[in-house]
Design a protein around this motif. Structure first.
Motif, PDB file in Angstrom:
ATOM      1  N   LEU A  18     -69.952  13.498  34.916  1.00  0.00           N
ATOM      2  CA  LEU A  18     -70.091  14.077  33.582  1.00  0.00           C
ATOM      3  C   LEU A  18     -71.492  14.630  33.382  1.00  0.00           C
ATOM      4  CD1 LEU A  18     -68.667  14.571  30.874  1.00  0.00           C
ATOM      5  CD2 LEU A  18     -69.553  12.357  30.112  1.00  0.00           C
ATOM      6  N   GLY A  19     -71.581  15.899  33.011  1.00  0.00           N
ATOM      7  CA  GLY A  19     -72.864  16.547  32.780  1.00  0.00           C
ATOM      8  C   GLY A  19     -73.717  16.683  34.020  1.00  0.00           C
ATOM      9  N   GLY A  20     -73.122  16.499  35.199  1.00  0.00           N
ATOM     10  CA  GLY A  20     -73.878  16.566  36.449  1.00  0.00           C
ATOM     11  C   GLY A  20     -74.741  15.341  36.691  1.00  0.00           C
ATOM     12  N   ALA A  21     -74.527  14.269  35.903  1.00  0.00           N
ATOM     13  CA  ALA A  21     -75.349  13.060  36.001  1.00  0.00           C
ATOM     14  C   ALA A  21     -74.900  12.115  37.114  1.00  0.00           C
ATOM     15  CB  ALA A  21     -75.341  12.320  34.658  1.00  0.00           C
ATOM     16  N   GLY A  22     -73.820  12.444  37.808  1.00  0.00           N
ATOM     17  CA  GLY A  22     -73.340  11.592  38.889  1.00  0.00           C
ATOM     18  C   GLY A  22     -72.548  10.420  38.347  1.00  0.00           C
ATOM     19  N   PRO A  23     -72.244   9.491  39.168  1.00  0.00           N
ATOM     20  CA  PRO A  23     -72.768   9.260  40.520  1.00  0.00           C
ATOM     21  C   PRO A  23     -72.019   9.982  41.642  1.00  0.00           C
ATOM     22  CG  PRO A  23     -71.421   7.399  39.897  1.00  0.00           C
ATOM     23  CD  PRO A  23     -71.438   8.351  38.720  1.00  0.00           C
ATOM     24  N   ASP A  24     -71.059  10.846  41.314  1.00  0.00           N
ATOM     25  CA  ASP A  24     -70.320  11.584  42.341  1.00  0.00           C
ATOM     26  C   ASP A  24     -70.867  13.009  42.438  1.00  0.00           C
ATOM     27  OD1 ASP A  24     -68.685   9.365  42.627  1.00  0.00           O
ATOM     28  OD2 ASP A  24     -67.117  10.140  41.327  1.00  0.00           O
ATOM     29  N   VAL A  27     -69.265  17.601  42.923  1.00  0.00           N
ATOM     30  CA  VAL A  27     -67.953  17.892  42.350  1.00  0.00           C
ATOM     31  C   VAL A  27     -68.162  18.492  40.966  1.00  0.00           C
ATOM     32  CG1 VAL A  27     -66.742  16.090  43.642  1.00  0.00           C
ATOM     33  CG2 VAL A  27     -67.712  15.550  41.406  1.00  0.00           C
ATOM     34  N   GLU A  28     -67.094  18.970  40.375  1.00  0.00           N
ATOM     35  CA  GLU A  28     -67.138  19.519  39.019  1.00  0.00           C
ATOM     36  C   GLU A  28     -67.894  18.569  38.092  1.00  0.00           C
ATOM     37  OE1 GLU A  28     -63.850  19.847  35.525  1.00  0.00           O
ATOM     38  OE2 GLU A  28     -63.268  20.653  37.463  1.00  0.00           O
ATOM     39  N   GLN A  29     -68.654  19.121  37.147  1.00  0.00           N
ATOM     40  CA  GLN A  29     -69.452  18.305  36.237  1.00  0.00           C
ATOM     41  C   GLN A  29     -68.587  17.764  35.103  1.00  0.00           C
ATOM     42  OE1 GLN A  29     -73.103  20.192  35.042  1.00  0.00           O
ATOM     43  NE2 GLN A  29     -73.760  20.487  37.139  1.00  0.00           N
ATOM     44  N   HIS A  52     -70.490  19.450  26.618  1.00  0.00           N
ATOM     45  CA  HIS A  52     -70.858  20.790  26.166  1.00  0.00           C
ATOM     46  C   HIS A  52     -72.158  20.796  25.379  1.00  0.00           C
ATOM     47  CE1 HIS A  52     -67.650  23.502  27.483  1.00  0.00           C
ATOM     48  NE2 HIS A  52     -67.059  22.363  27.711  1.00  0.00           N
ATOM     49  N   SER A  53     -72.961  19.793  25.622  1.00  0.00           N
ATOM     50  CA  SER A  53     -74.330  19.727  25.110  1.00  0.00           C
ATOM     51  C   SER A  53     -75.088  18.817  26.072  1.00  0.00           C
ATOM     52  CB  SER A  53     -74.355  19.188  23.674  1.00  0.00           C
ATOM     53  OG  SER A  53     -73.821  17.883  23.598  1.00  0.00           O
ATOM     54  N   SER A  54     -76.368  18.645  25.847  1.00  0.00           N
ATOM     55  CA  SER A  54     -77.169  17.809  26.747  1.00  0.00           C
ATOM     56  C   SER A  54     -76.599  16.403  26.820  1.00  0.00           C
ATOM     57  CB  SER A  54     -78.612  17.747  26.252  1.00  0.00           C
ATOM     58  OG  SER A  54     -79.190  19.026  26.300  1.00  0.00           O
ATOM     59  N   TYR A  55     -76.548  15.883  28.032  1.00  0.00           N
ATOM     60  CA  TYR A  55     -76.012  14.544  28.257  1.00  0.00           C
ATOM     61  C   TYR A  55     -76.903  13.819  29.249  1.00  0.00           C
ATOM     62  CZ  TYR A  55     -72.964  10.811  29.867  1.00  0.00           C
ATOM     63  OH  TYR A  55     -72.463   9.583  30.203  1.00  0.00           O
ATOM     64  N   PHE A  56     -77.547  12.757  28.780  1.00  0.00           N
ATOM     65  CA  PHE A  56     -78.454  11.975  29.610  1.00  0.00           C
ATOM     66  C   PHE A  56     -78.108  10.492  29.468  1.00  0.00           C
ATOM     67  CE2 PHE A  56     -80.774  15.773  28.224  1.00  0.00           C
ATOM     68  CZ  PHE A  56     -81.001  16.372  29.451  1.00  0.00           C
ATOM     69  N   PRO A  57     -77.165  10.011  30.260  1.00  0.00           N
ATOM     70  CA  PRO A  57     -76.746   8.614  30.139  1.00  0.00           C
ATOM     71  C   PRO A  57     -77.756   7.665  30.782  1.00  0.00           C
ATOM     72  CG  PRO A  57     -75.647   9.602  31.987  1.00  0.00           C
ATOM     73  CD  PRO A  57     -76.441  10.700  31.323  1.00  0.00           C
ATOM     74  N   PRO A  58     -77.905   6.466  30.241  1.00  0.00           N
ATOM     75  CA  PRO A  58     -78.776   5.498  30.901  1.00  0.00           C
ATOM     76  C   PRO A  58     -78.204   5.015  32.238  1.00  0.00           C
ATOM     77  CG  PRO A  58     -77.853   4.565  28.876  1.00  0.00           C
ATOM     78  CD  PRO A  58     -77.405   5.991  28.957  1.00  0.00           C
ATOM     79  N   ASP A  59     -76.871   4.981  32.373  1.00  0.00           N
ATOM     80  CA  ASP A  59     -76.236   4.515  33.602  1.00  0.00           C
ATOM     81  C   ASP A  59     -74.896   5.225  33.798  1.00  0.00           C
ATOM     82  OD1 ASP A  59     -75.241   3.236  35.826  1.00  0.00           O
ATOM     83  OD2 ASP A  59     -75.290   1.224  34.947  1.00  0.00           O
ATOM     84  N   PRO A  60     -74.900   6.398  34.445  1.00  0.00           N
ATOM     85  CA  PRO A  60     -73.655   7.148  34.597  1.00  0.00           C
ATOM     86  C   PRO A  60     -72.589   6.424  35.415  1.00  0.00           C
ATOM     87  CG  PRO A  60     -75.391   8.159  35.893  1.00  0.00           C
ATOM     88  CD  PRO A  60     -76.029   7.091  35.051  1.00  0.00           C
ATOM     89  N   SER A  61     -72.984   5.415  36.187  1.00  0.00           N
ATOM     90  CA  SER A  61     -71.971   4.668  36.933  1.00  0.00           C
ATOM     91  C   SER A  61     -71.071   3.875  35.993  1.00  0.00           C
ATOM     92  CB  SER A  61     -72.622   3.727  37.955  1.00  0.00           C
ATOM     93  OG  SER A  61     -73.265   2.652  37.302  1.00  0.00           O
ATOM     94  N   GLN A  62     -71.471   3.743  34.727  1.00  0.00           N
ATOM     95  CA  GLN A  62     -70.657   3.053  33.731  1.00  0.00           C
ATOM     96  C   GLN A  62     -69.630   3.979  33.086  1.00  0.00           C
ATOM     97  OE1 GLN A  62     -70.722  -0.358  33.041  1.00  0.00           O
ATOM     98  NE2 GLN A  62     -71.879  -0.244  34.946  1.00  0.00           N
ATOM     99  N   ASN A  63     -69.646   5.264  33.449  1.00  0.00           N
ATOM    100  CA  ASN A  63     -68.608   6.189  32.983  1.00  0.00           C
ATOM    101  C   ASN A  63     -67.335   5.932  33.764  1.00  0.00           C
ATOM    102  OD1 ASN A  63     -70.320   7.502  31.220  1.00  0.00           O
ATOM    103  ND2 ASN A  63     -70.829   9.121  32.662  1.00  0.00           N
TER     104      ASN A  63
END
Length: 108
Positions: A18-24, A27-29, A52-63
């Motif tokens: 999501l948002g290119g934040a990984g952890p994968d 692939v598509e964002q 569709h706006s800025s996305y900066f998660p503290p831990d994208p592995s929790q998505n």
């Protein structure tokens, strides 16, 4: 391509970026869930969630799919989750695609 029934099965996360934040990476964002529904015409449907706006998660592995506190009582149930920094927001777009493709079926 026909409509979707009322229930979605979010049990299969295909990728988490999501948002290119990984952890994968690479692939598509988005978060993409596989085979969430079957359209009335029998077509298998994937669901994609994109930022569709800025996305900066503290831990994208929790998505993605996370255990619930209720999970032990219902045989390991998981829910779809998006990790967010406290006090932040993000615009999200949900789209439905023919499984394994980029052919849009329904946008919500």
């Amino acid at each position: 391509a026909g409509g979707l029934p009322g229930n979605l099965d979010m049990g299969k996360l295909l990728y988490n970026n999501l948002g290119g934040a990984g952890p994968d990476p690479g692939v598509e964002q988005s978060l993409r869930f596989g085979n969430v529904a079957t359209a009335v015409d029998g077509t298998q449907i994937d669901m994609s969630v994109t930022a569709h706006s800025s996305y900066f998660p503290p831990d994208p592995s929790q998505n993605g799919l996370v255990p619930t506190t209720y999970s032990t009582a219902v045989g390991g149930a998981r829910i779809a989750a998006i990790n967010m920094k406290g006090g932040s927001s993000v615009g999200l777009l949900v789209k439905f695609f023919k499984a394994g493709s980029t052919t849009t079926t329904v946008a919500v």
